[in-house]
Scaffold this active site. Sequence first.
Site, PDB file in Angstrom:
ATOM      1  N   LEU A   1      20.130 -33.832  -5.060  1.00  0.00           N
ATOM      2  CA  LEU A   1      21.330 -33.295  -5.406  1.00  0.00           C
ATOM      3  C   LEU A   1      22.544 -34.302  -5.667  1.00  0.00           C
ATOM      4  O   LEU A   1      23.388 -33.919  -6.362  1.00  0.00           O
ATOM      5  CB  LEU A   1      21.620 -32.430  -4.003  1.00  0.00           C
ATOM      6  CG  LEU A   1      23.116 -31.812  -4.062  1.00  0.00           C
ATOM      7  CD1 LEU A   1      23.136 -30.705  -5.196  1.00  0.00           C
ATOM      8  CD2 LEU A   1      23.344 -31.178  -2.715  1.00  0.00           C
TER       9      LEU A   1
ATOM     10  N   ASP B   1      24.917 -46.190   5.328  1.00  0.00           N
ATOM     11  CA  ASP B   1      23.973 -45.580   6.106  1.00  0.00           C
ATOM     12  C   ASP B   1      25.101 -44.558   6.937  1.00  0.00           C
ATOM     13  O   ASP B   1      25.683 -45.064   7.543  1.00  0.00           O
ATOM     14  CB  ASP B   1      23.364 -46.561   6.919  1.00  0.00           C
ATOM     15  CG  ASP B   1      22.276 -45.801   7.866  1.00  0.00           C
ATOM     16  OD1 ASP B   1      22.452 -44.586   8.107  1.00  0.00           O
ATOM     17  OD2 ASP B   1      21.457 -46.475   8.242  1.00  0.00           O
TER      18      ASP B   1
ATOM     19  N   TYR C   1      13.100 -29.645  11.525  1.00  0.00           N
ATOM     20  CA  TYR C   1      14.145 -30.220  10.396  1.00  0.00           C
ATOM     21  C   TYR C   1      14.922 -29.067  10.608  1.00  0.00           C
ATOM     22  O   TYR C   1      16.286 -29.397  10.592  1.00  0.00           O
ATOM     23  CB  TYR C   1      13.222 -29.853   9.086  1.00  0.00           C
ATOM     24  CG  TYR C   1      14.169 -29.942   7.944  1.00  0.00           C
ATOM     25  CD1 TYR C   1      14.622 -30.956   7.370  1.00  0.00           C
ATOM     26  CD2 TYR C   1      14.319 -28.460   7.188  1.00  0.00           C
ATOM     27  CE1 TYR C   1      15.634 -31.013   6.493  1.00  0.00           C
ATOM     28  CE2 TYR C   1      14.996 -28.543   6.066  1.00  0.00           C
ATOM     29  CZ  TYR C   1      15.703 -29.732   5.648  1.00  0.00           C
ATOM     30  OH  TYR C   1      16.512 -29.888   4.456  1.00  0.00           O
TER      31      TYR C   1
ATOM     32  N   LYS D   1      19.120 -29.949  11.062  1.00  0.00           N
ATOM     33  CA  LYS D   1      19.969 -29.483  10.086  1.00  0.00           C
ATOM     34  C   LYS D   1      21.262 -28.498  10.866  1.00  0.00           C
ATOM     35  O   LYS D   1      22.215 -28.572  10.383  1.00  0.00           O
ATOM     36  CB  LYS D   1      19.693 -28.674   8.893  1.00  0.00           C
ATOM     37  CG  LYS D   1      18.577 -29.648   7.962  1.00  0.00           C
ATOM     38  CD  LYS D   1      19.600 -30.673   7.382  1.00  0.00           C
ATOM     39  CE  LYS D   1      20.374 -30.038   6.381  1.00  0.00           C
ATOM     40  NZ  LYS D   1      21.204 -31.220   5.519  1.00  0.00           N
TER      41      LYS D   1
HETATM   42  N1  LIG Z   1      15.030 -30.307  -1.155  1.00  0.00           N
HETATM   43  C1  LIG Z   1      15.031 -29.123  -0.886  1.00  0.00           C
HETATM   44  O1  LIG Z   1      14.240 -28.272  -1.250  1.00  0.00           O
HETATM   45  C2  LIG Z   1      16.230 -28.692   0.165  1.00  0.00           C
HETATM   46  C3  LIG Z   1      16.188 -27.232   0.414  1.00  0.00           C
HETATM   47  C4  LIG Z   1      17.413 -26.891   1.287  1.00  0.00           C
HETATM   48  C5  LIG Z   1      18.470 -27.810   1.567  1.00  0.00           C
HETATM   49  N2  LIG Z   1      18.450 -29.158   1.212  1.00  0.00           N
HETATM   50  C6  LIG Z   1      19.459 -29.732   1.629  1.00  0.00           C
HETATM   51  O2  LIG Z   1      20.153 -30.361   0.423  1.00  0.00           O
HETATM   52  C7  LIG Z   1      20.581 -31.554   0.568  1.00  0.00           C
HETATM   53  C8  LIG Z   1      20.255 -32.316  -0.539  1.00  0.00           C
HETATM   54  O3  LIG Z   1      18.631 -32.542  -0.766  1.00  0.00           O
HETATM   55  P1  LIG Z   1      17.929 -33.466  -1.724  1.00  0.00           P
HETATM   56  O4  LIG Z   1      16.802 -32.642  -2.003  1.00  0.00           O
HETATM   57  O5  LIG Z   1      18.820 -33.808  -2.872  1.00  0.00           O
HETATM   58  O6  LIG Z   1      17.484 -34.581  -0.594  1.00  0.00           O
HETATM   59  P2  LIG Z   1      16.970 -35.919  -1.165  1.00  0.00           P
HETATM   60  O7  LIG Z   1      16.523 -35.971  -2.587  1.00  0.00           O
HETATM   61  O8  LIG Z   1      15.704 -36.381  -0.184  1.00  0.00           O
HETATM   62  O9  LIG Z   1      18.207 -36.910  -1.056  1.00  0.00           O
HETATM   63  C9  LIG Z   1      18.674 -37.317   0.286  1.00  0.00           C
HETATM   64  C10 LIG Z   1      19.147 -38.745   0.033  1.00  0.00           C
HETATM   65  O10 LIG Z   1      19.744 -39.124   1.322  1.00  0.00           O
HETATM   66  C11 LIG Z   1      19.497 -40.518   1.551  1.00  0.00           C
HETATM   67  N3  LIG Z   1      19.495 -40.871   2.930  1.00  0.00           N
HETATM   68  C12 LIG Z   1      18.523 -40.611   3.864  1.00  0.00           C
HETATM   69  N4  LIG Z   1      19.105 -41.210   5.019  1.00  0.00           N
HETATM   70  C13 LIG Z   1      20.404 -41.570   4.850  1.00  0.00           C
HETATM   71  C14 LIG Z   1      21.248 -42.211   5.715  1.00  0.00           C
HETATM   72  N5  LIG Z   1      21.014 -42.477   6.811  1.00  0.00           N
HETATM   73  N6  LIG Z   1      22.408 -42.476   4.924  1.00  0.00           N
HETATM   74  C15 LIG Z   1      22.579 -42.251   3.795  1.00  0.00           C
HETATM   75  N7  LIG Z   1      21.708 -41.838   3.080  1.00  0.00           N
HETATM   76  C16 LIG Z   1      20.768 -41.536   3.505  1.00  0.00           C
HETATM   77  C17 LIG Z   1      17.954 -40.648   0.956  1.00  0.00           C
HETATM   78  O11 LIG Z   1      17.889 -41.817   0.698  1.00  0.00           O
HETATM   79  P3  LIG Z   1      16.229 -42.348   0.915  1.00  0.00           P
HETATM   80  O12 LIG Z   1      15.403 -41.908  -0.329  1.00  0.00           O
HETATM   81  O13 LIG Z   1      16.577 -43.873   0.492  1.00  0.00           O
HETATM   82  O14 LIG Z   1      15.548 -42.171   2.226  1.00  0.00           O
HETATM   83  C18 LIG Z   1      18.157 -39.802  -0.277  1.00  0.00           C
HETATM   84  O15 LIG Z   1      18.701 -40.573  -1.409  1.00  0.00           O
HETATM   85  C19 LIG Z   1      20.042 -31.689   1.909  1.00  0.00           C
HETATM   86  O16 LIG Z   1      21.173 -31.711   2.915  1.00  0.00           O
HETATM   87  C20 LIG Z   1      19.194 -30.866   2.341  1.00  0.00           C
HETATM   88  O17 LIG Z   1      19.003 -30.887   3.620  1.00  0.00           O
HETATM   89  C21 LIG Z   1      17.457 -29.328   0.313  1.00  0.00           C
END
Ligand SMILES: NC(=O)c1ccc[n+]([C@@H]2O[C@H](COP(=O)([O-])OP(=O)(O)OC[C@H]3O[C@@H](n4cnc5c(N)ncnc54)[C@H](OP(=O)(O)O)[C@@H]3O)[C@@H](O)[C@H]2O)c1
Length: 294
Positions: free
Chosen positions: A13, A37, A126, A130
Amino acid sequence: MTRWLVTGAAGMLGRDLTALLAARGEEYTALTRADLDITDGAAAAAAVAAVKPDVVVNCAAWTAVDAAEEHEAQALSINGHGPANLAAACAALGAVLVHPSTDYVFHGDASAPYAEDAAPAPAGAYGRTKLAGERAVLAALPDAGYIVRTAWLYGAHGKNFVKTMLRLARGGVAPGVVADQYGQPTWTADVAAKICDLVGSAAPAGIYHATSSGQTTWFGFAEEIFRLHQAMENHDAERMPLIPRPLTTAEYPTPAKRPAYSVLGHAAWHTAGIAPIGDWRDALHRAFPAVADA
Ligand SMILES: NC(=O)c1ccc[n+]([C@@H]2O[C@H](COP(=O)([O-])OP(=O)(O)OC[C@H]3O[C@@H](n4cnc5c(N)ncnc54)[C@H](OP(=O)(O)O)[C@@H]3O)[C@@H](O)[C@H]2O)c1
């Protein structure tokens, strides 16, 4: 002009949001995990104080649903304490915080779309972590916190269901896919656009559901991906099309329980005068060239 700060900017995202902000000529700072972080409270406060944003969008998260069952404390640190740190920093500066969340805060046993104010009851670790993040943001920023729940996300960057199905389709594999879990496949670029709409509006703080309209199962989603793939590859109509097989949840066990029904309602957008995201199938068709080429 609005000054934006995006955390977790290298995620699925985060990348689509920063691409949209760039395309719109917005002033933004994108911080990846290596830059900030969010679990480090002092670093979060310092980053926000240095950038002086009008809006922070927290795209950082622990998104490994199954691994959260065994590592709940680590997931809570990122999904619960991280947003609390950002919310405190935003409160100190008078900034807005947009915090994406998830359908997993609900139990998944409903039979009609979950309203924004439906009682959360996460079935797993999870979702619990959240929900802790949601509560921390709303408590610290009752007038300036936006919880943007989304679900079944896919996009051009990072691992996701569309890319997995495409890899299988390209390899000539017809997978078994769960056909008894309902939800709303949602493109990250559409969520990014809704975040921009929200920030550019006078919408009240609170909870919004940024998922596509309509509903399907993972199997229905997979069928549509295979159809689009075959149309794109100009498959000979005479050839037998590759078709996924329907499975039950019991036939596809996972460490974390998956919600059987994850459909979210969109009333808050209407109340705020903002159009919700359109039908999931239209979104997939719009997204397909970008996701398939990535
Ligand atoms: N993916 C889905 O299907 C889904 C569904 C419902 C809701 N969501 C929500 O949508 C949002 C975006 O999800 P997404 O799919 O874009 O997630 P994503 O691709 O997993 O991206 C999350 C990012 O957060 C970084 N991160 C992890 N721990 C961190 C920390 N302590 N400090 C700073 N950055 C950190 C990760 O870095 P690293 O990769 O280096 O760890 C990654 O770049 C999230 O809030 C998620 O809960 C996602």
